[in-house]
Design an enzyme around this catalytic site. Structure first.
Site, short mmCIF file in Angstrom:
data_model
loop_
_atom_site.label_atom_id
_atom_site.label_comp_id
_atom_site.label_asym_id
_atom_site.label_seq_id
_atom_site.Cartn_x
_atom_site.Cartn_y
_atom_site.Cartn_z
N CYS A 382 0.53 -1.10 -0.12
CA CYS A 382 0.27 -0.58 0.22
C CYS A 382 0.56 1.66 0.37
O CYS A 382 1.60 1.03 -1.03
CB CYS A 382 -0.91 0.13 1.03
SG CYS A 382 -2.59 0.64 0.96
N HIS A 508 -3.24 -4.76 -0.26
CA HIS A 508 -3.13 -5.23 1.67
C HIS A 508 -2.86 -7.21 1.56
O HIS A 508 -4.04 -8.06 2.35
CB HIS A 508 -3.93 -5.14 2.41
CG HIS A 508 -3.42 -3.66 3.11
ND1 HIS A 508 -2.51 -3.57 3.82
CD2 HIS A 508 -4.15 -2.99 2.76
CE1 HIS A 508 -2.33 -1.95 4.11
NE2 HIS A 508 -3.69 -1.14 3.15
N GLU A 510 -1.82 -9.22 3.47
CA GLU A 510 -1.64 -9.74 4.50
C GLU A 510 -2.75 -10.03 5.22
O GLU A 510 -2.92 -10.60 6.03
CB GLU A 510 -0.54 -8.60 5.66
CG GLU A 510 -1.47 -7.41 5.96
CD GLU A 510 -1.31 -6.32 5.11
OE1 GLU A 510 -1.23 -6.60 3.74
OE2 GLU A 510 -1.71 -5.49 5.63
#
Ligand code: GLN
Length: 534
Positions: A382, A508, A510
């Site tokens: 990001c 993202h 993650e």
């Protein structure tokens, strides 16, 4: 009809209610039940999206674009269920709805009170999750610590639940601390007795106690806790400190917590073991063969929780490669002041996470240059991608003042600028580009090799975006725009040729990594870092 498990916490905060709840979910799911989890948060913010990471930790983003508590990240990492905007309820949301209804005239002249109106809205929201998820079991983690003023309406709603649907269909689990007092060489049960006492005062008798402890809980101690807290001895569960959070489901399974829950609910389920989890996750986490050091260059590094999902994703990638990932947390402002050479010495990979605001940006840009020039594996997430674009524009394309309009609204070279759809937005809460969007990956790129396909979907949380006016120039100078959101031609992924692993993404990843299924971007990042080490 769904069964409900309420998980409360006692004595102190930070005992790990989220991981406890997720682990209970895991052992029940392994018995073939459909499980979902939800979090009740006592604060008055509508969601954590506007909170500073130092106040709250990471903001976890769901597929459907809700900004939620980071415990939802644990839930998705431990069990199959996908979290939605319904799975995180805050006091702010509850009051918001009740007050709107009142203004609309829905209560027909009644006085609106915490009991029954606020509690009714809470119960409604819990039942909604059961309905939407079609789960057999809904596990509800009640935020805060028993005794707090703020969480009282949630606990009252939890109490009423067994009145509404029958005591057999509800379980109350209380997570508590049994501290070891070093100078007395004794384990103390008094705080637990008091905490359960407080719960009973508000009408909740816990069925199961989970006791966090440094030392083994002897039979004698269990008997004492059982007697004073009015909980069957078998249901006093020891939760001794472990090396990895991924061991907790095994700890519970070994004490037949799943059986205890199933027999309360009178449910008969298939037998299960957690052998796969033990072999593929736990053993690899505890006894890895290799080791690799990764630097995370951020500005919220002092707080354990601020980059929770990123830390976990790195661990997952380590599990895949049978490596311990040692994370060196580097303050980007330190790099700004002292330069990258010293602080990024002896590391095998550099990760720049998401973030907001100008503080620390110049340090992140320096770290990225260091990774690019020295061919150190780099993953930008990001804001990390936005900084990589700024670095490349300044140092390779000769645009000395290249910047994001977030940091310098007057820059002559706004290589990162506000998304068109963001220009008219005034409210800050819940208005970013949020949740899952598709991305098309170009063939013959590193991104394609990593994902092994051209169509992917990832979660987002941002307002700024790569400025397409600069695409041709950057492309000419060597940036590959490997992932695009087709509908709006937005840049989602960039990479560099002639570099072992230089990938930065606007989204993202993650939020979608799991311990037994590392996210491809993290998996390949760690592989590249291990290669560099060799
Ligand atoms: N501040 C940047 C933006 O709003 C990056 C956001 C992030 O890293 N999550 O676009």
């Amino acid at each position: 009809m769904a069964k409900y498990i309420f998980v409360t916490g006692g004595v102190i905060s930070s005992l790990g209610k989220g991981i406890t709840s997720a682990s209970i979910g895991k052992i029940l799911e392994s018995r073939g039940l459909k499980v979902t989890l939800m979090k009740l948060d006592p604060y008055i913010n509508v969601d954590p999206g506007t909170m500073n990471p130092y106040q709250h930790g990471e903001v976890y983003v769901t597929e459907d674009g809700a900004e939620t508590d980071l415990d939802l990240g644990h839930y998705e990492r431990f069990i199959c269920a996908q979290m939605t905007k319904f799975n995180n309820v805050t006091t702010g949301q509850v009051y918001n709805t009740v007050i709107s209804k009142e203004r609309h005239g829905d209560y027909l002249g009644k006085t609106i009170q915490v009991i029954p109106h606020i509690t009714a809205e809470i119960k409604e929201r819990i039942k909604k999750v059961a309905q939407v998820s079609k789960a057999d079991i809904v596990i509800i983690e009640v935020g805060g610590t028993v005794g707090d003023i703020e969480s009282l309406p949630f606990l009252e709603a939890a109490r009423q639940f067994s009145l509404d649907i029958g005591r057999d269909n509800v379980i109350y689990i209380h997570l508590t601390l049994v501290p070891y007092i070093k100078c007395a060489d004794e384990i103390k049960t008094k705080p637990t007795q008091h905490s359960v006492g407080t719960l009973r005062e508000i009408g909740i008798q816990p069925d199961i106690l989970i006791c966090r402890t440094e030392k083994i809980l002897t039979n004698e101690l269990k008997e004492k806790i059982s007697l004073f807290c009015n909980v069957r001895k078998q249901a006093v569960i020891e939760a001794k400190d472990v090396e990895s959070i991924y061991q907790i489901p095994l700890v519970f399974k070994n004490q037949i917590l799943d059986e205890i829950i199933l027999s309360h609910f009178k449910l008969i389920c298939k037998f299960s073991d957690l052998k796969d989890w033990e072999k593929n996750v736990v053993e690899r986490v505890i006894k890895p063969k290799n080791k690799v050091v990764i630097a995370l260059v951020g500005k919220y590094i002092a707080l354990q929780d601020a980059y929770k999902s990123i830390y976990e994703s790195l661990i997952h990638a380590g599990i895949y490669s049978d490596a311990k990932v040692e994370i060196r947390r580097v303050d980007s402002e330190d790099i700004q002041k002292k330069g990258p050479e010293k602080l990024l010495k002896d590391i095998s990979g550099i990760l720049v996470p998401g973030g907001f605001g100008y503080r620390g940006i110049e340090g992140k840009i320096k770290a990225i240059k260091f990774a690019r020039v020295n061919k150190i594996p780099f993953l930008g997430l990001c804001l990390g991608m936005q900084c990589a674009v700024i670095e490349f524009s300044r140092n390779i394309c000769g645009l000395k003042d290249a910047n994001s309009t977030e940091f310098n609204p007057k820059t002559k070279n706004p290589v990162i600028s506000l998304l068109a759809e963001q220009r008219k937005i005034e409210d800050l809460g819940g208005t970013m580009r949020l949740g899952a969007y598709p991305c098309k990956i170009k063939k013959n790129t590193l991104a394609f090799r990593v994902y092994g396909k051209t169509k992917i979907s990832e979660r987002h949380r941002h307002r700024y975006e790569f400025n397409n006016k600069y695409r041709k120039l950057l492309e000419k100078k060597g940036i590959v725009f490997s992932g695009i959101y087709p509908k709006k031609n937005l840049v989602e992924m960039i990479e560099l040729k002639k570099h072992p692993y230089f990938v930065a993404v606007q989204f993202h990843p993650e939020f979608k990594s799991k311990p037994d299924k590392a996210h491809p971007l993290f998996r390949e990042f760690i592989k590249a870092a291990l290669n560099l080490q060799k």
